[in-house]
Design an enzyme around this catalytic site. Structure first.
Site, mmCIF file in Angstrom:
data_model
loop_
_atom_site.group_PDB
_atom_site.id
_atom_site.type_symbol
_atom_site.label_atom_id
_atom_site.label_comp_id
_atom_site.label_asym_id
_atom_site.label_seq_id
_atom_site.Cartn_x
_atom_site.Cartn_y
_atom_site.Cartn_z
ATOM 1 N N CYS A 149 -5.563 0.801 0.979
ATOM 2 C CA CYS A 149 -4.640 1.869 0.665
ATOM 3 C C CYS A 149 -5.300 2.745 -0.402
ATOM 4 O O CYS A 149 -6.562 3.391 -0.337
ATOM 5 C CB CYS A 149 -3.512 1.318 0.253
ATOM 6 N N SER A 150 -4.691 2.731 -1.750
ATOM 7 C CA SER A 150 -5.304 3.471 -2.780
ATOM 8 C C SER A 150 -4.996 2.655 -4.175
ATOM 9 O O SER A 150 -4.795 3.377 -4.958
ATOM 10 C CB SER A 150 -4.652 4.927 -2.749
ATOM 11 N N CYS A 151 -5.249 1.592 -4.004
ATOM 12 C CA CYS A 151 -4.975 0.756 -5.389
ATOM 13 C C CYS A 151 -6.059 1.178 -6.551
ATOM 14 O O CYS A 151 -7.352 1.159 -6.081
ATOM 15 C CB CYS A 151 -5.276 -0.619 -5.132
ATOM 16 N N CYS B 73 -10.649 0.664 -2.506
ATOM 17 C CA CYS B 73 -9.515 0.107 -2.171
ATOM 18 C C CYS B 73 -9.536 0.098 -0.687
ATOM 19 O O CYS B 73 -9.247 1.099 -0.065
ATOM 20 C CB CYS B 73 -8.000 0.354 -2.591
#
Length: 189
Positions: free
Chosen positions: A98-100, A95
């Site tokens: 961010c941190s999907c 991602c």
């Protein structure tokens, strides 16, 4: 700081319930489902796909439906796509913003998945990044980096290791690691 965070969370939950958007029970259920998610759920999906061609086809066509077919709750989660590694193509999930992460099937992301270093290296030098995880691919294998987003989550259906043809699903699931389903590692029997 934790007290302030807790108060804010309680206030938001109270507001959501007061406005009839959700109930305390629904919030508690979502928390329970999220906390119960783990890489073991994704590993069950991979093992089933390796043993059942019909399930494999479903998984590659609609990862969300495939997860639900195994009793993994997907309500409220973004759609899940599944990328199949082959002898010619190896997928690496990142991602970049961010941190999907496909939390419903893999649980909370590992700390490094959220790091700026991982995100940048996955795009800039995917083979170098893979090597740091111990994954060395022949030059003939194309590395395809896929960006997980807020709108669509990805996981990898790794290559099944040789010598596992007679293994049952439970034994297969036991060898699948979280990194295998992100594409940073490869399954080893």
């Amino acid at each position: 700081m934790q007290d302030a965070d807790e108060r804010l969370l309680r206030a938001v939950m109270a507001l959501l319930t007061a406005k009839g958007i959700t109930s305390a029970e629904e919030i508690a259920e979502r928390v329970r489902v999220t906390d119960a998610a783990s890489p073991g759920q994704g590993a069950r999906m991979v093992a089933r796909a390796w043993r059942d061609p019909g399930y494999r086809a479903l998984m590659l066509q609609d990862g969300t439906r495939a997860a639900e077919a195994l009793g993994i709750p997907m309500r409220g989660a973004p759609p899940l796509g599944v990328l199949e590694n082959t002898p010619e193509v190896h997928h690496l999930v990142v991602c970049t913003l961010c941190s999907c992460y496909p939390r419903a099937v893999l649980g909370y992301p590992p700390f490094w998945f959220k790091s700026a270093a991982y995100r940048a290296r996955a795009v800039r030098d995917p083979r170098g990044l893979l090597a740091e995880f111990g994954t060395h691919l022949p030059e003939s294998v194309r590395v395809r980096v896929v960006d997980s987003t807020a709108d669509y989550r990805w996981m990898v259906l790794p290559l099944r290791p040789a010598g596992t043809d007679e293994w049952d699903e439970e034994r297969l699931a036991a060898i699948v690691r979280e990194g295998d389903m992100i594409g940073v590692t490869q399954v080893a029997p």
